[in-house]
Each structure stands twice: as C-alpha cells, then as structure tokens.
Scaffold this motif. Structure first.
Motif, short mmCIF file in Angstrom:
data_model
loop_
_atom_site.label_atom_id
_atom_site.label_comp_id
_atom_site.label_asym_id
_atom_site.label_seq_id
_atom_site.Cartn_x
_atom_site.Cartn_y
_atom_site.Cartn_z
N ASN A 177 0.95 -1.27 -0.07
CA ASN A 177 -0.05 0.07 0.09
C ASN A 177 0.70 1.30 -0.16
O ASN A 177 0.26 2.30 -0.43
CB ASN A 177 -0.87 0.08 1.32
N SER A 178 2.13 1.17 0.19
CA SER A 178 3.01 2.33 0.30
C SER A 178 3.80 2.44 -0.98
O SER A 178 4.81 1.98 -1.54
CB SER A 178 3.82 2.26 1.38
N HIS A 195 0.83 -1.33 -6.56
CA HIS A 195 0.28 -0.74 -5.25
C HIS A 195 -1.17 -0.73 -5.02
O HIS A 195 -1.95 -0.59 -6.04
CB HIS A 195 0.44 1.01 -5.96
N PRO A 197 -3.87 0.97 -2.84
CA PRO A 197 -3.92 2.04 -1.76
C PRO A 197 -4.83 1.29 -0.75
O PRO A 197 -5.83 0.71 -0.72
CB PRO A 197 -4.56 3.09 -2.67
N HIS A 199 -7.05 3.13 2.53
CA HIS A 199 -7.70 4.50 2.77
C HIS A 199 -7.14 5.16 3.90
O HIS A 199 -7.18 6.64 3.83
CB HIS A 199 -9.07 4.25 3.16
N THR A 201 -3.19 6.11 5.15
CA THR A 201 -1.86 6.11 5.01
C THR A 201 -1.23 7.05 5.97
O THR A 201 -1.35 8.43 5.68
CB THR A 201 -1.36 6.17 3.45
N SER A 206 3.96 8.97 1.95
CA SER A 206 3.36 9.74 0.91
C SER A 206 4.67 9.94 0.06
O SER A 206 5.64 10.40 0.55
CB SER A 206 2.56 10.83 1.22
N GLU A 218 -1.41 -0.20 -10.75
CA GLU A 218 -1.99 0.05 -9.58
C GLU A 218 -3.45 -0.50 -9.58
O GLU A 218 -4.03 -0.34 -10.67
CB GLU A 218 -2.02 1.71 -9.56
#
Length: 231
Positions: A177-178, A195, A197, A199, A201, A206, A218
């Motif tokens: 997720n990063s 990736h 994502p 909800h 992070t 970032s 993605e």
C-alpha cells in the motif's frame, strides 16, 4: 508479468490486515490527554516531529511509537508531566499491541489462489515480536515460504532479500500500500510492483509525484492481481 515472476512478496500492515487506523485512533486519544497544554493539531505535529527524529533509533512499530508519545508529552508539559498521563500512554500502547488482526477483503482467497504457483513471501517493516505476533494471529503464516521483517525498505534491503531468496530482481513482485516503501525501491532495482492503496496512509509513506514505469501497476484491491498472475 505472469511468465516472469517466481516470487511474490506481500507487505503486511494495511495490505494483508488493518494497521494504520489503530495508530491514528491512538494519536487522537494521545492528543486528548494533552489538550490543556496546546491545540490537538499542534500536539499531533509535535508527535510526528518526535517520531521522525526517533526513527533511526527505534525503527518502525508500536514500541517506538509509545516512546515517542512519552517523549512528546514530556516536552509539551516541559517536564512536569502528570504520572497518570505516562501511565495512560503505556496503556494506549499495550491496547495497540493487543488489537485483533483484521484481514482485509479477499486476502486469504488471493493467497490460496497463488499458493503453490509462486513462492510467497512477507516483506514488512516493524517490530520483530509484534509482526510475528500479528502473523500468527492472522492464521496466514502457512501460506508463506519466507517471512522477512525489515528494519527499513530501501533498495539495499530489497537487494538483500532477493539474494537470500536466490531470486533475480526481474522475477520478484512486491505488493503493498506504500508507494514510498513497497513500490519505488523495487522498481529501482528492476523488479515489479503493484500499489494497492489503503484508505489511511501515514504521511511519512507519501510521495508527491506520479509513477510512470513499465513494471508498475496500480489496483484497487488485492484480488485484482489474480488475473495478471493466474490466467
């Protein structure tokens, strides 16, 4: 991609199971303990500043977060912290360590579908004992060929991992997720990265630019990788 990959690595926190919301919830509770001294948003900014200064010393994880909360509270109260606040900070940290492991949607179905077709690996940052605890609680450990709990996720850390796995970079796929930790370093050493994502992070994870790379994908959910890898 399917014909090139032999090893698939999964980030753990917020890829396999819920993690970051627990930190944000605890951060809010921590700010509530000290709101007599400064506004909540300022307390959170002070805590983040402390965390960043302490990362080289404590690394990632709940224990380092507990120490950073304590240090921040002492600084905000100018050393006159009420012992009850320290006790509450410790309590908040222990509550985090005892949180249930909540799997994200589709995780076990994806692991079942990929198990036996690829070598599956966990590649995650964090405190060794805590991550081992979460993996055991998750009931997912039997799907994985190897567990790598990393102090950081830089290019050199991934290179060390793929050497250990006796795998070429171009046969390695990282799911996480990063963008900062799970994607960019892997692309930079010649691997593939997806990736997915989450909800929530952490701001430290970032990045401020768009990734354009032939080995980058993605996807909205973990289940979306299956057609790329099984069909």
């Amino acid at each position: 991609m399917k014909n090139k990959i032999t090893v698939i690595a999964f980030d753990a926190d917020d890829t396999l199971w819920v993690n970051e919301p627990y930190f944000r919830e605890t951060e809010e509770q921590f700010a509530g303990l000290l709101e007599d001294f400064m506004p909540r948003h300022s307390i959170m900014a002070e805590l983040y500043k402390t965390e960043m200064a302490n990362l080289p010393l404590y690394g990632y994880g709940i224990k380092g977060f507990m120490l950073s909360m304590t240090e921040t509270a002492m600084r905000i109260t100018m050393g006159k912290i009420n012992p009850a606040i320290v006790e509450k900070v410790l309590e908040l940290g222990k509550e985090m360590l005892n949180k249930p492991v909540v799997l994200l949607d589709g995780v076990e179905e994806v692991l079942k579908a990929l198990h036996g077709k690829y070598r599956l690996v966990v590649a995650t940052k964090g405190d060794l004992l805590d991550q081992q605890r979460k993996l055991t609680k998750s009931g997912l450990d039997h799907y994985f060929h190897h567990i790598e709990i990393m102090s950081d996720k830089q290019e050199k850390d991934y290179q060390k991992l793929i050497r250990h796995l006796d795998c070429k970079a171009e046969a390695f796929l990282m799911l996480g997720n990063s963008l900062k930790s799970d994607v960019l370093p892997v692309l930079n050493i010649g691997g593939y990265a997806v990736h997915i994502p989450f909800h929530t992070t952490w701001v430290h994870e970032s990045i401020d630019h768009r990734i354009e790379h032939p080995n980058f994908y993605e996807m909205e959910s973990l289940a979306e990788v299956l057609p790329k890898l099984t069909e």
